[in-house]
Each structure stands twice: as C-alpha cells, then as structure tokens.
Motif scaffolding. Structure first.
Motif, mmCIF file in Angstrom:
data_model
loop_
_atom_site.group_PDB
_atom_site.id
_atom_site.type_symbol
_atom_site.label_atom_id
_atom_site.label_comp_id
_atom_site.label_asym_id
_atom_site.label_seq_id
_atom_site.Cartn_x
_atom_site.Cartn_y
_atom_site.Cartn_z
ATOM 1 N N PHE A 69 0.785 -1.234 0.000
ATOM 2 C CA PHE A 69 0.000 0.000 0.000
ATOM 3 C C PHE A 69 0.816 1.282 0.000
ATOM 4 O O PHE A 69 0.281 2.345 -0.319
ATOM 5 N N LYS A 70 2.100 1.212 0.348
ATOM 6 C CA LYS A 70 2.872 2.444 0.485
ATOM 7 C C LYS A 70 3.042 3.173 -0.844
ATOM 8 O O LYS A 70 3.114 4.393 -0.889
ATOM 9 N N VAL A 71 3.109 2.427 -1.934
ATOM 10 C CA VAL A 71 3.309 3.062 -3.237
ATOM 11 C C VAL A 71 2.048 3.771 -3.694
ATOM 12 O O VAL A 71 2.105 4.835 -4.328
ATOM 13 N N ASN A 72 0.882 3.214 -3.365
ATOM 14 C CA ASN A 72 -0.382 3.776 -3.837
ATOM 15 C C ASN A 72 -1.393 3.845 -2.694
ATOM 16 O O ASN A 72 -2.328 3.043 -2.621
ATOM 17 N N GLU A 74 -3.786 5.756 -2.228
ATOM 18 C CA GLU A 74 -5.139 6.162 -2.627
ATOM 19 C C GLU A 74 -6.122 4.992 -2.617
ATOM 20 O O GLU A 74 -7.332 5.213 -2.539
ATOM 21 N N VAL A 75 -5.606 3.769 -2.679
ATOM 22 C CA VAL A 75 -6.523 2.624 -2.711
ATOM 23 C C VAL A 75 -7.259 2.453 -1.387
ATOM 24 O O VAL A 75 -8.318 1.818 -1.344
#
Length: 412
Positions: A69-72, A74-75
């Motif tokens: 989740f760290k890269v995106n 927004e999910v």
C-alpha cells in the motif's frame, strides 16, 4: 531450535520506552532471533477467513504487507465529494434543528435520538460507509476517510456528525467507566506514570494493541504540535511471519489460555479486576487476534495471576517487534478531518508520543468510536469475559456498574 531468553527485568512494552531507540532495538531483536532459527521450508496454507486451519499460513486480504500500500495509498483513502460534505452538513443541521439537550459537557440522549441510519440520512455517503464496513471485516481491515469539515464546525457539530456516521458501521459501545459513547483522545493531564491511567488521556506513546470492539474509528479534530503519529499492522501477517520464521512454538504459546490482562480499575459487575483471553484465537475457521501490549505486565500486580514465563515474554517481544517492523507497519499522520477505521480482530494499532500546543483548545484532539456491526464473525466464548457478550451487534465496550450512557462534547 535455539531460542533467545528475554530479560525479565526489561519492560519493552512500557509507553515510557516506546521511542525511536526502542524501535531500533526491535529491529535488532528481529535480526538476532532470525539468525537463530531456520525458516520452515514447507508450511500448510489455508484461508481465506472463514476457512482458516490452526497454525497454517493464512491467505486472506487481511494478511497484507506495508509494501502492498505504500506506493499507492489512494486505494485505501476515500475523499469526500462536495455532495457528500453537503449531505453530512445537512444531516447535522437537521439534528440540531430538532433540538439536542445539553447539560454541561454532555449531550443528553443523543444516542436515543439517533438510533438507526434512517435517523441520520446520508443517501450518497451512507452506502459507501457500509461498503467500507464490509472491507474492514472481510478485506484489508483498514480504511481512511478524508475531508470531514471539522474546521468549519464546533465540537458539538463534529460529535453529532461522527456519531451519525457511526450508525452506518454498527452499534456504538461505551468506552470507559463514565459510559462515553464518543471518546475524546486528548491530553488532559492524567499521570502517565500511574499504571491505572488510560493512555488516551495523556501525551504518551500507545504501544500496539487492539481496542475492545469489532471496529474502532478515530476522527482527527486537531493535530499535535509535534508527534502523535499513527501506525497500524496486520495481526494476521504477524501470525504468518512467526510461522515463516519457524516459530510455531511461539504461535502455540500465544494461542494458549494463559494470557491475563488488567482492567485498569474499570470492572464490569461480577467480574475480576483482570480477565483472561488467548492472543491468537482460532474459531469456526477464523483467526482473531486480541493483543494489548502493556496490559499483560500490569496484570502481574495481582498476586493470584500467574507470573509471566520466559517463553511468554519471548512471545510478546517477538510479536511486538514484528508488528513494529518496517515490512509490516503502516505509518500515517492524521490531519484534521481524517478518519481512521480499523477492524480489531485482524489489525493492531499504536501512536507515538507527542508535544502539544500550550493553548488547550489547540491541543491534539481525536474523537473515537467503538462499534459492533450485525452479522460479524463468530467469536469464541472467552471473549464474553472481556466484551460481556459474543453476539454480533451487541458486544464490546466497557460497562461499569452505575454508568449512564452519554456523549461528551469535550474531553473529561
């Protein structure tokens, strides 16, 4: 299999020692322990939740890594639209127009006025909150919401809005001996060195733990001057990582009916000042984790509670170190208007210590909800000693003799 012997005199879980230095010590501990065991080459796999077999790697959306989740981010973030903000404001205005009785700091009978979601209509946001609820208990286990207009509201309006939103998640539970259905996370000068102090009323760090409800929500009203950052980890991933590292012996230790936790003087009628519940619970195909770092050590003040063994201390150290590891830990700084939602059966959370503003009205301030949704997972009977019931929709919270359910608008 060589095992490390914990230092019995070392209180690794104390809020006074939960610092960057102790985080570094946790990393060193993990490296030391990992060097002493051989990871299992073959492990049984089961899942998803509902079909979990004991002592197997759990394949489920709740068994995530921070890198997922760290890269995106927004999910897992929902930003309120203008239309959603408008209907939230309209719902609050309607409640105020109907009249809200207030006595001093308390909103009297607001919980009797707002009983179901129909009493607080949110035609656009409401269905999304319900979808988030399902993702909490059947998906990744956490959710962030941004854009609650708290800076345009008084505390009273923010409390009404948050309580109303909570109706779409489940039934609100009391959070302390005073029967507060909305909790206030704020430093109000309670003594951090007093073991009976609930840490939410201080500026101290809160070690990793689960709250006493199916779902916990935090709405940020004010940020601290410095610090007070949130973190959460997947308890399911901690379980899996222990198995991957060849430490089924520690998972077995965590699953034993031998873990005593202190109630900090908030004792339901007919109960002891402590309770007993395994940390790892396998029940009807579900893995549920109940962990509250400092409460195991605090229960040692009762002479009739068995002393923690070296193996138990090792299990606590390793569990806590994994939860705090970079691979499993998500960090976030809540801004005013942010809501953090977590599912307590699969998630762990903590916060760092903080330095606050001198002006009391500008101090770090969060609102907390503990809620129990209908149709949630079945829990083993041992949860009844902690939550009063294991029936979904009516379990959880702290219910002390003589407490009257109420909703404060400021911390007390």
């Amino acid at each position: 299999m060589q095992q490390i012997e914990p230092n019995p005199a070392q209180n690794l879980l104390s809020p006074q020692t939960l610092t960057e230095a102790s985080l570094s010590a946790d990393i060193q501990l993990l490296q030391s322990l990992a060097a002493k065991v051989q990871p299992w080459q073959t492990l049984e796999v089961s899942g998803p939740q509902g079909s979990v077999r004991p002592f197997s790697l759990v394949q489920d959306p709740s068994a995530w890594l921070a890198s997922d989740f760290k890269v995106n981010p927004e999910v897992f973030i929902h930003r309120l639209s203008d239309a959603e903000v408008s209907e939230l404001k309209a719902a609050v205005a309607a409640v105020l127009q109907q009249g809200v009785q207030q006595q001093g700091n308390l909103l009297l009978l607001l919980h009797a006025k707002l009983v179901t979601e129909t009493d607080f209509p949110l035609p656009k946001l409401g269905p999304k909150l319900k979808a988030m609820r399902e993702n909490l208990r059947s998906g990744r286990g956490f959710q962030l919401i941004r854009g609650i207009p708290v800076e345009q509201w008084s505390n009273r309006e923010s409390v009404i809005a948050y309580y109303g939103m909570g109706l779409y998640l489940g039934k609100a539970n009391p959070q302390n001996r005073k029967g507060h259905l909305v909790g206030h996370i704020k430093d109000i000068g309670h003594d951090l060195s007093n073991p009976m102090t609930r840490l939410y009323a201080t500026n101290g760090a809160q070690p990793f733990h689960c709250d006493m409800s199916d779902i916990v929500g935090l709405l940020c009203l004010k940020r601290a001057k410095q610090g007070g950052n949130s973190s959460w980890s997947s308890a399911v991933s901690v379980h899996n990582e222990l198995l991957r590292r060849g430490r089924q012996d520690l998972v077995e230790e965590l699953a034993k009916d031998q873990w005593y936790l202190d109630r900090k003087g908030e004792i339901p009628e007919g109960k002891l000042p402590y309770y007993r519940i395994p940390i790892v619970n396998y029940h009807q195909g579900y893995l549920s984790v109940n962990y509250s770092a400092t409460y195991y050590e605090l229960a040692q003040r009762h002479p009739e509670v068995p002393r923690l063994t070296a193996k138990q201390k090792e299990a606590l150290q390793y569990f806590n170190a994994l939860a705090r590891s970079d691979d499993l830990r998500m960090d976030w700084t809540l801004e005013p208007g942010d809501i953090q939602l977590l599912y307590n059966h699969t998630m762990l959370h903590n916060r760092t210590a903080f330095t606050d503003h001198e002006d009391y009205n500008e101090r770090r301030h969060l609102l907390r909800l503990w809620v129990s949704p209908q149709g949630d997972r079945q829990l083993p009977q041992c949860y009844a000693d902690l939550w009063g019931s294991i029936a979904s929709g009516s379990r959880g919270g702290i219910i002390c003799p003589g407490a009257q359910l109420t909703i404060p608008i400021e911390a007390e």
